[in-house]
Design an enzyme around this catalytic site. Structure first.
Site, PDB file in Angstrom:
ATOM      1  N   SER A   1       0.844  -1.198   0.000  1.00  0.00           N
ATOM      2  CA  SER A   1       0.000   0.000   0.000  1.00  0.00           C
ATOM      3  C   SER A   1       0.875   1.241   0.000  1.00  0.00           C
ATOM      4  CB  SER A   1      -0.886   0.022   1.245  1.00  0.00           C
ATOM      5  OG  SER A   1      -1.591   1.248   1.314  1.00  0.00           O
TER       6      SER A   1
ATOM      7  N   TYR B   1      -1.617  -0.377  10.326  1.00  0.00           N
ATOM      8  CA  TYR B   1      -1.783  -0.971   8.984  1.00  0.00           C
ATOM      9  C   TYR B   1      -0.648  -0.496   8.079  1.00  0.00           C
ATOM     10  CZ  TYR B   1      -3.864  -1.252   4.238  1.00  0.00           C
ATOM     11  OH  TYR B   1      -4.097  -1.469   2.896  1.00  0.00           O
TER      12      TYR B   1
HETATM   13  P1  NAP Z   1     -11.505  -5.994  -0.076  1.00  0.00           P
HETATM   14  O1  NAP Z   1     -12.352  -5.517  -1.199  1.00  0.00           O
HETATM   15  O2  NAP Z   1     -11.947  -5.753   1.317  1.00  0.00           O
HETATM   16  O3  NAP Z   1     -11.234  -7.551  -0.301  1.00  0.00           O
HETATM   17  C1  NAP Z   1     -10.460  -8.257   0.633  1.00  0.00           C
HETATM   18  C2  NAP Z   1     -10.357  -9.704   0.222  1.00  0.00           C
HETATM   19  O4  NAP Z   1      -9.537 -10.359   1.188  1.00  0.00           O
HETATM   20  C3  NAP Z   1     -11.694 -10.419   0.219  1.00  0.00           C
HETATM   21  O5  NAP Z   1     -11.693 -11.389  -0.807  1.00  0.00           O
HETATM   22  C4  NAP Z   1     -11.725 -11.092   1.588  1.00  0.00           C
HETATM   23  O6  NAP Z   1     -12.525 -12.276   1.632  1.00  0.00           O
HETATM   24  C5  NAP Z   1     -10.259 -11.453   1.741  1.00  0.00           C
HETATM   25  N1  NAP Z   1      -9.855 -11.669   3.128  1.00  0.00           N
HETATM   26  C6  NAP Z   1     -10.000 -10.852   4.204  1.00  0.00           C
HETATM   27  N2  NAP Z   1      -9.500 -11.439   5.308  1.00  0.00           N
HETATM   28  C7  NAP Z   1      -9.040 -12.648   4.921  1.00  0.00           C
HETATM   29  C8  NAP Z   1      -8.419 -13.724   5.597  1.00  0.00           C
HETATM   30  N3  NAP Z   1      -8.174 -13.699   6.929  1.00  0.00           N
HETATM   31  N4  NAP Z   1      -8.077 -14.816   4.876  1.00  0.00           N
HETATM   32  C9  NAP Z   1      -8.314 -14.868   3.556  1.00  0.00           C
HETATM   33  N5  NAP Z   1      -8.911 -13.901   2.856  1.00  0.00           N
HETATM   34  C10 NAP Z   1      -9.261 -12.802   3.540  1.00  0.00           C
HETATM   35  O7  NAP Z   1     -10.031  -5.375  -0.163  1.00  0.00           O
HETATM   36  P2  NAP Z   1      -9.210  -4.697  -1.349  1.00  0.00           P
HETATM   37  O8  NAP Z   1      -9.387  -3.235  -1.230  1.00  0.00           O
HETATM   38  O9  NAP Z   1      -9.433  -5.375  -2.644  1.00  0.00           O
HETATM   39  O10 NAP Z   1      -7.732  -4.988  -0.814  1.00  0.00           O
HETATM   40  C11 NAP Z   1      -6.902  -5.992  -1.345  1.00  0.00           C
HETATM   41  C12 NAP Z   1      -5.479  -5.679  -0.918  1.00  0.00           C
HETATM   42  O11 NAP Z   1      -5.120  -4.382  -1.387  1.00  0.00           O
HETATM   43  C13 NAP Z   1      -5.275  -5.657   0.591  1.00  0.00           C
HETATM   44  O12 NAP Z   1      -4.036  -6.252   0.907  1.00  0.00           O
HETATM   45  C14 NAP Z   1      -5.270  -4.174   0.920  1.00  0.00           C
HETATM   46  O13 NAP Z   1      -4.548  -3.908   2.093  1.00  0.00           O
HETATM   47  C15 NAP Z   1      -4.594  -3.631  -0.313  1.00  0.00           C
HETATM   48  N6  NAP Z   1      -4.855  -2.212  -0.572  1.00  0.00           N
HETATM   49  C16 NAP Z   1      -6.111  -1.748  -0.801  1.00  0.00           C
HETATM   50  C17 NAP Z   1      -6.302  -0.398  -1.039  1.00  0.00           C
HETATM   51  C18 NAP Z   1      -7.646   0.198  -1.295  1.00  0.00           C
HETATM   52  O14 NAP Z   1      -7.772   1.449  -1.253  1.00  0.00           O
HETATM   53  N7  NAP Z   1      -8.662  -0.593  -1.585  1.00  0.00           N
HETATM   54  C19 NAP Z   1      -5.192   0.476  -1.019  1.00  0.00           C
HETATM   55  C20 NAP Z   1      -3.940  -0.029  -0.792  1.00  0.00           C
HETATM   56  C21 NAP Z   1      -3.764  -1.376  -0.558  1.00  0.00           C
HETATM   57  P3  NAP Z   1     -14.008 -12.267   2.300  1.00  0.00           P
HETATM   58  O15 NAP Z   1     -14.830 -11.336   1.471  1.00  0.00           O
HETATM   59  O16 NAP Z   1     -14.455 -13.676   2.207  1.00  0.00           O
HETATM   60  O17 NAP Z   1     -13.798 -11.742   3.706  1.00  0.00           O
END
Ligand code: NAP
Length: 242
Positions: free
Chosen positions: A137, A151
């Site tokens: 991130s 985080y």
């Molecule tokens: P998201 O939409 O909340 O999706 C998270 C995914 O991770 C879901 O498929 C969820 O499954 C799964 N997950 C959560 N806890 C888990 C666990 N303990 N074991 C296995 N799977 C788990 O998140 P996203 O925004 O796409 O984020 C994906 C990555 O990008 C993360 O590492 C996040 O930190 C990073 N990121 C995101 C942003 C942003 O602005 N969105 C920015 C920077 C970095 P369930 O639905 O079944 O819980």
């Protein structure tokens, strides 16, 4: 050789966009998800329309045995050539002094322990030509004051994991890189209590808007692919200038 890629957290957000994009360029894909079977099945159905083999495995990445099961299911699709370490969580947005220790441990367990367990399985099973992409991130360098410093600190650890693993696996011909997204429009913001965060953040982002999951997926696909053959140990920022 066919590409077989594991995408953790593939049921929605950046992980789902990445799985879709990889399937479009011919990767067989194993997606992990934690609990939303219906969402995972829906992504799976889309992946299969492209003609690739795909599986979805309920995998809490904090649990080493569940991680082994995900990688076993992926290996049944063919030799594993890629890992997208993506499953991640934030915490309720708030001041550092109010951080609940349970939220701190959850963030460390999913975003660091989970990434290490998955990278370990990948490193044990991969051979020359394979690649890992860790989803870090922009928070790692911004620090996320007033939001979730813990985080941000764990995402900085992701960058260090990327640096070390890239060097350790390079002699085996395995590349390891990271992407560092900024504010991307996914459900993660609602889960941290601010569903409108992508729109509210637009004014402080040089490009003037939040990013879309597919804009991160494109970079991940590039890092996994042959055009990135000399790229390892890199953290590619995808943050609209943040
Ligand atoms: P998201 O939409 O909340 O999706 C998270 C995914 O991770 C879901 O498929 C969820 O499954 C799964 N997950 C959560 N806890 C888990 C666990 N303990 N074991 C296995 N799977 C788990 O998140 P996203 O925004 O796409 O984020 C994906 C990555 O990008 C993360 O590492 C996040 O930190 C990073 N990121 C995101 C942003 C942003 O602005 N969105 C920015 C920077 C970095 P369930 O639905 O079944 O819980």
């Amino acid at each position: 050789m066919a590409q077989v890629t594991v995408v953790t957290g593939g049921s929605r957000g950046i992980g789902a966009a990445t799985a879709r994009r990889l399937a479009r360029v011919g990767h067989h894909v194993a997606i992990g998800y934690r609990r939303d079977r219906a969402a995972a099945e829906s992504v799976l159905a889309e992946l299969r329309t492209t003609g690739v083999r795909a599986v979805a495995v309920a995998t809490d990445t904090r649990d080493p045995e569940q991680v082994v099961r995900l990688f076993d299911a992926a290996a049944a699709l063919g030799q594993i050539t890629g890992l997208v370490n993506n499953a991640g969580v934030t915490s309720p947005i708030g001041a550092f002094v109010d951080l609940d220790p349970a939220d701190l441990r959850h963030v460390v367990d999913v975003n660091l322990v989970g990434y290490v367990l998955c990278a370990q399985q990948a490193a044990r099973r991969m051979t020359t030509g394979a690649a890992i992409v860790n989803v870090s991130s922009a928070a790692a360098t911004l620090g996320s004051p007033g939001e979730y410093i813990h985080y941000a600190a764990v995402k900085a650890a992701t960058d260090t994991l990327t640096t070390g693993l890239a060097k350790e696996l390079a002699p085996r011909g395995i590349r390891v890189n990271a992407v560092a997204p900024g504010v991307i429009r996914t459900d993660i913001h609602a889960l941290s209590g601010q569903p409108d965060r992508p729109d509210r953040s637009a004014g402080r982002i040089p490009l003037g808007r939040a990013g879309e999951p597919d804009e991160v997926a494109g970079a991940i696909a590039w890092l996994l692919g042959p055009d990135a053959s000399y790229t390892t140990g890199a953290v590619l920022r995808i943050a609209g200038g943040l």
